[in-house]
Scaffold this motif. Sequence first.
Motif, PDB file in Angstrom:
ATOM      1  N   LEU A 286       0.817  -1.212   0.000  1.00  0.00           N
ATOM      2  CA  LEU A 286       0.000   0.000   0.000  1.00  0.00           C
ATOM      3  C   LEU A 286       0.854   1.266   0.000  1.00  0.00           C
ATOM      4  CD1 LEU A 286      -2.867   1.294   0.359  1.00  0.00           C
ATOM      5  CD2 LEU A 286      -2.344   1.340   2.802  1.00  0.00           C
ATOM      6  N   LEU A 287       1.915   1.275   0.818  1.00  0.00           N
ATOM      7  CA  LEU A 287       2.700   2.488   0.994  1.00  0.00           C
ATOM      8  C   LEU A 287       3.764   2.684  -0.077  1.00  0.00           C
ATOM      9  CD1 LEU A 287       3.289   2.520   4.871  1.00  0.00           C
ATOM     10  CD2 LEU A 287       1.489   3.644   3.556  1.00  0.00           C
ATOM     11  N   ASP A 288       3.993   1.683  -0.904  1.00  0.00           N
ATOM     12  CA  ASP A 288       5.094   1.757  -1.860  1.00  0.00           C
ATOM     13  C   ASP A 288       4.712   2.545  -3.109  1.00  0.00           C
ATOM     14  OD1 ASP A 288       7.384   1.511  -3.270  1.00  0.00           O
ATOM     15  OD2 ASP A 288       7.378  -0.666  -3.410  1.00  0.00           O
ATOM     16  N   ARG A 289       5.001   3.823  -3.078  1.00  0.00           N
ATOM     17  CA  ARG A 289       4.911   4.665  -4.259  1.00  0.00           C
ATOM     18  C   ARG A 289       6.313   5.176  -4.616  1.00  0.00           C
ATOM     19  NH1 ARG A 289      -0.398   6.198  -5.016  1.00  0.00           N
ATOM     20  NH2 ARG A 289      -1.701   4.536  -4.175  1.00  0.00           N
ATOM     21  N   THR A 290       7.317   4.402  -4.213  1.00  0.00           N
ATOM     22  CA  THR A 290       8.699   4.801  -4.483  1.00  0.00           C
ATOM     23  C   THR A 290       8.976   4.756  -5.975  1.00  0.00           C
ATOM     24  OG1 THR A 290       9.474   2.529  -4.143  1.00  0.00           O
ATOM     25  CG2 THR A 290       9.512   4.002  -2.247  1.00  0.00           C
ATOM     26  N   MET A 294      16.190   1.317  -4.802  1.00  0.00           N
ATOM     27  CA  MET A 294      16.811   1.486  -3.485  1.00  0.00           C
ATOM     28  C   MET A 294      15.825   2.128  -2.505  1.00  0.00           C
ATOM     29  SD  MET A 294      19.575   4.384  -4.612  1.00  0.00           S
ATOM     30  CE  MET A 294      19.089   5.867  -5.509  1.00  0.00           C
ATOM     31  N   GLY A 295      14.927   2.985  -2.987  1.00  0.00           N
ATOM     32  CA  GLY A 295      13.886   3.534  -2.136  1.00  0.00           C
ATOM     33  C   GLY A 295      12.911   2.463  -1.668  1.00  0.00           C
ATOM     34  N   ALA A 296      12.573   1.525  -2.551  1.00  0.00           N
ATOM     35  CA  ALA A 296      11.667   0.436  -2.186  1.00  0.00           C
ATOM     36  C   ALA A 296      12.273  -0.441  -1.097  1.00  0.00           C
ATOM     37  CB  ALA A 296      11.337  -0.403  -3.420  1.00  0.00           C
ATOM     38  N   ARG A 297      13.575  -0.690  -1.190  1.00  0.00           N
ATOM     39  CA  ARG A 297      14.234  -1.495  -0.154  1.00  0.00           C
ATOM     40  C   ARG A 297      14.262  -0.760   1.185  1.00  0.00           C
ATOM     41  NH1 ARG A 297      17.761  -2.483  -4.568  1.00  0.00           N
ATOM     42  NH2 ARG A 297      19.280  -0.991  -3.759  1.00  0.00           N
ATOM     43  N   LEU A 298      14.528   0.543   1.138  1.00  0.00           N
ATOM     44  CA  LEU A 298      14.565   1.321   2.372  1.00  0.00           C
ATOM     45  C   LEU A 298      13.186   1.382   3.010  1.00  0.00           C
ATOM     46  CD1 LEU A 298      16.210   3.067   4.314  1.00  0.00           C
ATOM     47  CD2 LEU A 298      15.615   5.054   2.910  1.00  0.00           C
ATOM     48  N   LEU A 299      12.140   1.497   2.221  1.00  0.00           N
ATOM     49  CA  LEU A 299      10.777   1.516   2.753  1.00  0.00           C
ATOM     50  C   LEU A 299      10.510   0.242   3.553  1.00  0.00           C
ATOM     51  CD1 LEU A 299       7.853   2.460   3.015  1.00  0.00           C
ATOM     52  CD2 LEU A 299       7.428   1.514   0.728  1.00  0.00           C
ATOM     53  N   LYS A 300      10.903  -0.884   3.043  1.00  0.00           N
ATOM     54  CA  LYS A 300      10.693  -2.139   3.766  1.00  0.00           C
ATOM     55  C   LYS A 300      11.442  -2.131   5.097  1.00  0.00           C
ATOM     56  CE  LYS A 300      11.033  -7.158   3.418  1.00  0.00           C
ATOM     57  NZ  LYS A 300      11.734  -7.307   4.720  1.00  0.00           N
ATOM     58  N   ARG A 301      12.661  -1.597   5.113  1.00  0.00           N
ATOM     59  CA  ARG A 301      13.421  -1.556   6.365  1.00  0.00           C
ATOM     60  C   ARG A 301      12.760  -0.627   7.372  1.00  0.00           C
ATOM     61  NH1 ARG A 301      17.708  -1.477   2.823  1.00  0.00           N
ATOM     62  NH2 ARG A 301      18.292   0.687   3.247  1.00  0.00           N
ATOM     63  N   LEU A 548      14.719  10.303   0.564  1.00  0.00           N
ATOM     64  CA  LEU A 548      13.817  11.252  -0.090  1.00  0.00           C
ATOM     65  C   LEU A 548      12.730  10.516  -0.864  1.00  0.00           C
ATOM     66  CD1 LEU A 548      13.142  14.166  -0.834  1.00  0.00           C
ATOM     67  CD2 LEU A 548      14.763  13.980  -2.729  1.00  0.00           C
ATOM     68  N   ASP A 549      13.081   9.416  -1.489  1.00  0.00           N
ATOM     69  CA  ASP A 549      12.116   8.626  -2.251  1.00  0.00           C
ATOM     70  C   ASP A 549      11.033   8.059  -1.333  1.00  0.00           C
ATOM     71  OD1 ASP A 549      10.967   7.450  -4.457  1.00  0.00           O
ATOM     72  OD2 ASP A 549      12.358   5.763  -4.530  1.00  0.00           O
ATOM     73  N   VAL A 550      11.431   7.568  -0.159  1.00  0.00           N
ATOM     74  CA  VAL A 550      10.438   7.030   0.777  1.00  0.00           C
ATOM     75  C   VAL A 550       9.540   8.143   1.307  1.00  0.00           C
ATOM     76  CG1 VAL A 550      10.088   5.789   2.943  1.00  0.00           C
ATOM     77  CG2 VAL A 550      11.953   5.126   1.430  1.00  0.00           C
ATOM     78  N   LEU A 551      10.108   9.282   1.611  1.00  0.00           N
ATOM     79  CA  LEU A 551       9.308  10.394   2.134  1.00  0.00           C
ATOM     80  C   LEU A 551       8.279  10.865   1.116  1.00  0.00           C
ATOM     81  CD1 LEU A 551      12.170  12.394   3.882  1.00  0.00           C
ATOM     82  CD2 LEU A 551      10.382  11.044   5.002  1.00  0.00           C
ATOM     83  N   GLN A 552       8.683  10.964  -0.158  1.00  0.00           N
ATOM     84  CA  GLN A 552       7.695  11.379  -1.168  1.00  0.00           C
ATOM     85  C   GLN A 552       6.643  10.291  -1.367  1.00  0.00           C
ATOM     86  OE1 GLN A 552       6.888  10.289  -4.363  1.00  0.00           O
ATOM     87  NE2 GLN A 552       8.337   8.564  -4.384  1.00  0.00           N
ATOM     88  N   SER A 553       7.037   9.036  -1.172  1.00  0.00           N
ATOM     89  CA  SER A 553       6.074   7.935  -1.277  1.00  0.00           C
ATOM     90  C   SER A 553       5.014   8.064  -0.190  1.00  0.00           C
ATOM     91  CB  SER A 553       6.809   6.592  -1.158  1.00  0.00           C
ATOM     92  OG  SER A 553       5.917   5.513  -1.275  1.00  0.00           O
ATOM     93  N   PHE A 554       5.447   8.371   1.031  1.00  0.00           N
ATOM     94  CA  PHE A 554       4.495   8.593   2.129  1.00  0.00           C
ATOM     95  C   PHE A 554       3.556   9.758   1.795  1.00  0.00           C
ATOM     96  CE2 PHE A 554       7.493   6.850   5.667  1.00  0.00           C
ATOM     97  CZ  PHE A 554       7.194   5.559   5.266  1.00  0.00           C
ATOM     98  N   ALA A 555       4.133  10.836   1.276  1.00  0.00           N
ATOM     99  CA  ALA A 555       3.310  11.999   0.944  1.00  0.00           C
ATOM    100  C   ALA A 555       2.306  11.669  -0.155  1.00  0.00           C
ATOM    101  CB  ALA A 555       4.211  13.160   0.518  1.00  0.00           C
ATOM    102  N   GLU A 556       2.734  10.914  -1.134  1.00  0.00           N
ATOM    103  CA  GLU A 556       1.865  10.576  -2.263  1.00  0.00           C
ATOM    104  C   GLU A 556       0.674   9.739  -1.815  1.00  0.00           C
ATOM    105  OE1 GLU A 556       0.924  10.545  -6.462  1.00  0.00           O
ATOM    106  OE2 GLU A 556       2.275  11.755  -5.219  1.00  0.00           O
ATOM    107  N   VAL A 557       0.921   8.693  -1.058  1.00  0.00           N
ATOM    108  CA  VAL A 557      -0.181   7.830  -0.634  1.00  0.00           C
ATOM    109  C   VAL A 557      -1.045   8.546   0.395  1.00  0.00           C
ATOM    110  CG1 VAL A 557       1.006   6.646   1.272  1.00  0.00           C
ATOM    111  CG2 VAL A 557      -0.745   5.449  -0.011  1.00  0.00           C
ATOM    112  N   SER A 558      -0.445   9.399   1.226  1.00  0.00           N
ATOM    113  CA  SER A 558      -1.226  10.140   2.222  1.00  0.00           C
ATOM    114  C   SER A 558      -2.176  11.117   1.553  1.00  0.00           C
ATOM    115  CB  SER A 558      -0.290  10.882   3.182  1.00  0.00           C
ATOM    116  OG  SER A 558       0.509   9.973   3.926  1.00  0.00           O
ATOM    117  N   ALA A 559      -1.715  11.775   0.494  1.00  0.00           N
ATOM    118  CA  ALA A 559      -2.573  12.715  -0.227  1.00  0.00           C
ATOM    119  C   ALA A 559      -3.711  11.978  -0.935  1.00  0.00           C
ATOM    120  CB  ALA A 559      -1.745  13.511  -1.227  1.00  0.00           C
ATOM    121  N   GLU A 560      -3.385  10.854  -1.546  1.00  0.00           N
ATOM    122  CA  GLU A 560      -4.394  10.098  -2.290  1.00  0.00           C
ATOM    123  C   GLU A 560      -5.440   9.487  -1.362  1.00  0.00           C
ATOM    124  OE1 GLU A 560      -4.425   5.892  -4.614  1.00  0.00           O
ATOM    125  OE2 GLU A 560      -2.908   7.330  -5.267  1.00  0.00           O
ATOM    126  N   ARG A 561      -5.014   9.014  -0.179  1.00  0.00           N
ATOM    127  CA  ARG A 561      -5.906   8.277   0.726  1.00  0.00           C
ATOM    128  C   ARG A 561      -6.486   9.130   1.851  1.00  0.00           C
ATOM    129  NH1 ARG A 561      -7.651   3.644  -1.598  1.00  0.00           N
ATOM    130  NH2 ARG A 561      -5.954   2.719  -2.805  1.00  0.00           N
TER     131      ARG A 561
END
Length: 880
Positions: A286-290, A294-301, A548-561
């Motif tokens: 759900l949260l992966d809009r990276t 490398m951003g996708a791997r960091l999101l999982k961590r 930065l990629d993970v942070l924008q991913s959080f922002a993207e899904v937060s705005a959409e949802r």
Amino acid sequence: MAGYTPMMEQYLAVKAEARDALLFFRLGDFYEMFFEDALTAARELDITLTGRGAGQEERVPMCGVPYHAAEGYIAKLIEKGYKVAICEQVEDPKASKGVVRREIVRIVTPGTVMESRQVGEALNNFIVGVAELDGRFGVSACDLTTGELYVTSFATVREAVKNVLNVYKPVEAVGDPAALAIVEQETRGSGRSVLCTERTSPEDLAWLGRQFPDEPWPHHEEVRRLAVARLIGYLSETQKRSLAHLRTVKAYDPQAYMALDAFTRRNLELTETVRDRSRKGSLLWLLDRTRTAMGARLLKRWIDQPLLDRDAVEQRLEAVEALHRDWMRREELRTELGEVYDLERLVGRIAYGTANARDLNALKASLQRVPAVQSLCREIGSDPLTHLADRLDTCSDISDAIEQAIAEDPPVSVREGGLIRSGFDHKLDELREASRNGKRWIAELERQEREATGIKSLKIGFNKVFGYYLEVTKANLGSLPEGRYERKQTLANAERFVTPELKEKEALILEAEDRMVDLEYETFVRLRDEIAGKIPRLQQLAEGLSALDVLQSFAEVSAERRYTRPEWSCGYEMRIEDGRHPVVEAVTENGVFIANDTELTPESAILLITGPNMAGKSTYMRQVAIISIMAQIGCFVPAKRAELPFIDRIFTRIGAADDLVGGQSTFMVEMKDIQVMTEQATERSLVIIDELGRGTSTDEGMAIAQAVIEYVHHHIKCKALVSTHFHELAHLETSLSSLRNGCMAVKESADGVTFLRKLVPGAADSSYGIYCAQLAGLPDDIVSRAYSLLDGRTSAIRETAAAYSEAPSKPPAAESQQVVQLSMFAESKPDVKPVKPASAAQQKLMEKIRKLDVMRMTPLQALEWLNDAKIQLNENGETL
């Protein structure tokens, strides 16, 4: 080895260096395997098993694979848990006077695979080194493809070891025998295959010192140093090459992160689903809009390790909020990040010496995006983003060097030429011109020979065996002048010739081309090595871009949802207004999710939830836990408002399953989890228990459930959500000051039961289990019989439950147990005259009547209900 041929003696000597690996022995264009290795490889790879003479009376087993296709075969063996030692020819066969010298150049294992397609772009591939010393357990974890290296330590506690292993999910482990035994025990039955190799070499500390000469090891705990040493020693000996990308050891304390055990990760479906262990349907999905691997791997961590540091979480949330409100720049940032390649793995290949010219161009293209990323972060105007932008190194010197040297579209191979741009190297340009001039001379020679002989079909060709040649069809052989042409090859319809002039020019051309290819390769390797010396800068850049990629991913899904930024309570309180389960909401077909409030305070720390199956109890409890996790990784949360405390660990007991490997029943697994919770939970923990005590008899299950709830209330005093079908436990609200009752609301009508999925104060009086069975499609006879049995036994069950609630530690007397003894085929009561059994429709109607809340119905509603019931009976040919 007496009696074997020299080549086979060489093979056996090399094999002795890698006894635990399958040896791929290079012979010409094939990798060959012999003896037991051949038998194993033929079976596992489904390839032909043959034999070879080796100087003995009997032929030895042999099989082989083409060298150009070896990578796929090696991958299959690694997936099956084998090690593969690759033995190459390390001298020119033409220069050798005897058997060509061969050496093992690398040992490939599950934890040292370097190819991204084998690992998965969005996944890490960790190998761990483990050590145990004086009651402490040390774990180092390395992903060789990215250069990440972590180390931690803790008391040797079974659950602590399992929790850390669940963070890294290693495919391979090396270390002390005692520590490895613990790893094997804790990963057994996990569904993951972990290759374990004992390692106690005294050379490991020397390898460690050479790899990290500037690391202040005296400041590290000794068990951590040993764990890293075991790992570095193993990697150095098996890889036999530079590990230049392993430059930093990131040490951390497990207590800096929220503790999540294996059951909690599984039950909350954080990174994979329970049903099929797929990514889709998990919180990670759900949260992966990276936009980068490398951003996708960091999101999982980040999801695996929620933070306990409030300042660090606030920095993330501040950045997410800034990105959330600036939609236009966020979209531009996503576009720029989408053009960035996997820097971490590019750096790994550069350090390993396996990067080709296309990899360097990918690195250049990525670096050229960094200035635009910096500019956008500064324009958004948030302090955390500005600080992050300031830390990004554009590495313009590296991108400029690649731009000047590497051709725009180089070949995949680095041994074929075409790598270096024209104008970069004067000597190389001269060789290229010589090659071009020679080929023009040959083209001119072909024209001249056609004119001189009058043979229009005469042509000059080239192959690797004969070099350049003139080819003439047999019909035109009579037109050739005498003595000038030297025959080299006869074909079915033509003859091939050479001339002294052609051979002389050929020598010049081939010499120029050979020197040109060698010079291009030398130039490329020199540039690659120069970049390898700047790996720390590239790794730091990769870290910043990943975050930065993970942070924008959080922002993207937060705005959409429509998620909101959480607030932090000063102490214990948790207040969530209109909270939602993010994943369930996302997959709901009509997009409608019933939101619920949550309030857990010192005065209402435990919420005892009753209600029917399928009404949403489990979803509600999970959403509270997931909201806490999302907040502590720095993401907005699915709620109208959320005031949250920092949770130090979450325990979940949801949907237990038998441990077949360990020989434990569902109930025993549940009890062991409860035991771990009683030992490790603190006031800052969150406990979630779904259907506590259901794995044993009703009486004992209810007693255990009450005892556990009382223990949590009196001793742990943490926040807890407990669901139960033991409605009799609702009386605990009167005796436990911090417990409150809640139930999932249900609406009953003539058409049936509607689950409203809304949590309301109070206790439910029915689980609607028979109704759920009817929805599941059980035969009407079973449903009708169940309703009949329920009607005759409800009062007896309640009496027994009341007895337990008054004295939970004392079992009821034998005669009390006889009162509630149920028979699936009980006869009618002896003091009631037998009557004709009611039909299924009548039984269903009677059950609806029993559940009617008559006092809340208006006269008109009552008449409408009665009329609906009459119509339904008439349609079935029955009467009241």
